[in-house]
Motif scaffolding. Sequence first.
Motif, PDB file in Angstrom:
ATOM      1  N   ARG A   1     -51.483  -2.962 -21.876  1.00 17.37           N
ATOM      2  CA  ARG A   1     -50.750  -3.212 -23.126  1.00 17.37           C
ATOM      3  C   ARG A   1     -49.315  -2.730 -22.938  1.00 17.37           C
ATOM      4  NH1 ARG A   1     -51.978   0.206 -28.526  1.00 17.37           N
ATOM      5  NH2 ARG A   1     -50.509   1.609 -27.473  1.00 17.37           N
ATOM      6  N   TYR A   2     -48.413  -3.678 -22.775  1.00 21.26           N
ATOM      7  CA  TYR A   2     -46.977  -3.377 -22.690  1.00 21.26           C
ATOM      8  C   TYR A   2     -46.615  -2.432 -21.545  1.00 21.26           C
ATOM      9  CZ  TYR A   2     -45.793  -5.759 -27.050  1.00 21.26           C
ATOM     10  OH  TYR A   2     -45.558  -6.724 -28.010  1.00 21.26           O
ATOM     11  N   SER A   3     -47.186  -2.651 -20.363  1.00 21.41           N
ATOM     12  CA  SER A   3     -46.777  -1.828 -19.221  1.00 21.41           C
ATOM     13  C   SER A   3     -46.586  -2.640 -17.949  1.00 21.41           C
ATOM     14  CB  SER A   3     -47.813  -0.735 -18.952  1.00 21.41           C
ATOM     15  OG  SER A   3     -49.042  -1.302 -18.538  1.00 21.41           O
ATOM     16  N   ALA A   4     -47.019  -3.889 -17.935  1.00 21.05           N
ATOM     17  CA  ALA A   4     -46.998  -4.672 -16.701  1.00 21.05           C
ATOM     18  C   ALA A   4     -45.614  -5.204 -16.360  1.00 21.05           C
ATOM     19  CB  ALA A   4     -47.980  -5.843 -16.811  1.00 21.05           C
ATOM     20  N   MET A   5     -44.612  -4.917 -17.199  1.00 24.47           N
ATOM     21  CA  MET A   5     -43.279  -5.506 -17.013  1.00 24.47           C
ATOM     22  C   MET A   5     -42.409  -4.701 -16.067  1.00 24.47           C
ATOM     23  SD  MET A   5     -44.543  -5.333 -20.289  1.00 24.47           S
ATOM     24  CE  MET A   5     -43.510  -4.134 -21.110  1.00 24.47           C
ATOM     25  N   PHE A   6     -42.892  -3.546 -15.613  1.00 28.87           N
ATOM     26  CA  PHE A   6     -42.006  -2.601 -14.941  1.00 28.87           C
ATOM     27  C   PHE A   6     -42.262  -2.462 -13.443  1.00 28.87           C
ATOM     28  CE2 PHE A   6     -42.432  -1.262 -19.399  1.00 28.87           C
ATOM     29  CZ  PHE A   6     -41.098  -1.317 -19.790  1.00 28.87           C
ATOM     30  N   PHE A   7     -43.078  -3.325 -12.865  1.00 32.81           N
ATOM     31  CA  PHE A   7     -43.356  -3.224 -11.430  1.00 32.81           C
ATOM     32  C   PHE A   7     -42.096  -3.495 -10.612  1.00 32.81           C
ATOM     33  CE2 PHE A   7     -47.871  -4.456 -12.598  1.00 32.81           C
ATOM     34  CZ  PHE A   7     -48.380  -3.189 -12.337  1.00 32.81           C
ATOM     35  N   GLU A   8     -41.928  -2.714  -9.554  1.00 29.84           N
ATOM     36  CA  GLU A   8     -40.821  -2.939  -8.621  1.00 29.84           C
ATOM     37  C   GLU A   8     -41.046  -4.233  -7.839  1.00 29.84           C
ATOM     38  OE1 GLU A   8     -37.173  -2.109  -6.962  1.00 29.84           O
ATOM     39  OE2 GLU A   8     -38.188  -1.044  -8.586  1.00 29.84           O
ATOM     40  N   ASP A   9     -42.304  -4.500  -7.459  1.00 27.81           N
ATOM     41  CA  ASP A   9     -42.666  -5.721  -6.743  1.00 27.81           C
ATOM     42  C   ASP A   9     -43.877  -6.316  -7.451  1.00 27.81           C
ATOM     43  OD1 ASP A   9     -43.574  -7.704  -5.022  1.00 27.81           O
ATOM     44  OD2 ASP A   9     -43.128  -6.569  -3.207  1.00 27.81           O
ATOM     45  N   PRO A  10     -43.666  -7.145  -8.483  1.00 32.56           N
ATOM     46  CA  PRO A  10     -44.789  -7.621  -9.302  1.00 32.56           C
ATOM     47  C   PRO A  10     -45.852  -8.369  -8.527  1.00 32.56           C
ATOM     48  CG  PRO A  10     -42.696  -8.079 -10.383  1.00 32.56           C
ATOM     49  CD  PRO A  10     -42.374  -7.616  -9.005  1.00 32.56           C
ATOM     50  N   GLU A  11     -45.455  -9.233  -7.591  1.00 34.68           N
ATOM     51  CA  GLU A  11     -46.462  -9.999  -6.863  1.00 34.68           C
ATOM     52  C   GLU A  11     -47.363  -9.072  -6.051  1.00 34.68           C
ATOM     53  OE1 GLU A  11     -46.803 -13.332  -3.339  1.00 34.68           O
ATOM     54  OE2 GLU A  11     -45.056 -13.419  -4.674  1.00 34.68           O
ATOM     55  N   ALA A  12     -46.769  -8.107  -5.357  1.00 35.57           N
ATOM     56  CA  ALA A  12     -47.571  -7.158  -4.578  1.00 35.57           C
ATOM     57  C   ALA A  12     -48.467  -6.331  -5.490  1.00 35.57           C
ATOM     58  CB  ALA A  12     -46.656  -6.245  -3.765  1.00 35.57           C
ATOM     59  N   ALA A  13     -47.936  -5.931  -6.649  1.00 35.34           N
ATOM     60  CA  ALA A  13     -48.715  -5.110  -7.578  1.00 35.34           C
ATOM     61  C   ALA A  13     -49.919  -5.870  -8.114  1.00 35.34           C
ATOM     62  CB  ALA A  13     -47.825  -4.641  -8.724  1.00 35.34           C
ATOM     63  N   PHE A  14     -49.704  -7.108  -8.557  1.00 35.56           N
ATOM     64  CA  PHE A  14     -50.819  -7.877  -9.118  1.00 35.56           C
ATOM     65  C   PHE A  14     -51.825  -8.260  -8.036  1.00 35.56           C
ATOM     66  CE2 PHE A  14     -47.922  -8.677 -12.775  1.00 35.56           C
ATOM     67  CZ  PHE A  14     -48.766  -8.208 -13.766  1.00 35.56           C
TER      68      PHE A  14
END
Length: 286
Positions: A122-135
């Motif tokens: 809930r409102y935290s997935a926007m802050f990844f440095e590398d979103p593709e790697a994180a997901f």
Amino acid sequence: MTTIVNTAQDQAWNGPEGAHWARHQDRWNAVNDGFNTPLLDAAGITGAHRTLDFGCGAGQTTRLAARRAPRGHALGLDLSAPMLAEARARAAAEGVDNVTFTRGDAQTHPYDEGTFDAAISRYSAMFFEDPEAAFAHIGRALRPGGRLALVCPSDPGLNGWVTAMTSLRGILPVGDFGRPGVPGMFSLADPDAVRALLAAAGFTGIAVEETRAYGTWGRDAADAADFLLATGPGRHLMDQADEPTRARARTALTEHLRAHETPGGVRLLSTAWLVTAERPRFPPRA
């Protein structure tokens, strides 16, 4: 705890911002509570499910997930030590014992592959440095067929708190509130980009649906103005102004918020994307 790659967010959430959110957790829950049921329904948590709540903050959604799966378990993962301390205290006070809270970076945390039935945010997935790697990393932590469900802000102009803050242009140096694709509150605001991101991270069955909820920001306009100006964006703007300008801004924001006063407090509309996806049930063909 393993290596933290998202060092900027680690610093932010273990400084004044994390302390503010921990100290005012009831107020932030009053702002965001309207998204809890859509998020947890979308994740399909029940029975003996194991849930990962990444970027769990002070753990409200983690505890709610644990209650939905009384024979299961929920892991709350976050960078913020102040917020995790609050999460543990609240779980103990509420008697929710099928939860664990761990400090770590969701992009690098050593999950066992296939551990979880659901991953939520809930409102935290926007802050990844590398979103593709994180997901992709989070996806590997899900069992085949496991579900991802997250809530993230859509267009800034459709969120009442942004409209309130931009009403101060001409008094404070209000800029934009982030852009799609750039780590920050509105990095996932473009639904097509979200679909492409999750597909690249290996997810299937991706859906992005608009969801809206009113949140309570204060008892009255003055209280809500003080709260908004004490948040990270508000503090940043106020720190750039002298005292007379800060007073003008507080008065102007209070006047803007009077139109949103109700018997239950100041209510502002938030518009978000409810994003769902699955880890593939079968490995891709070579």
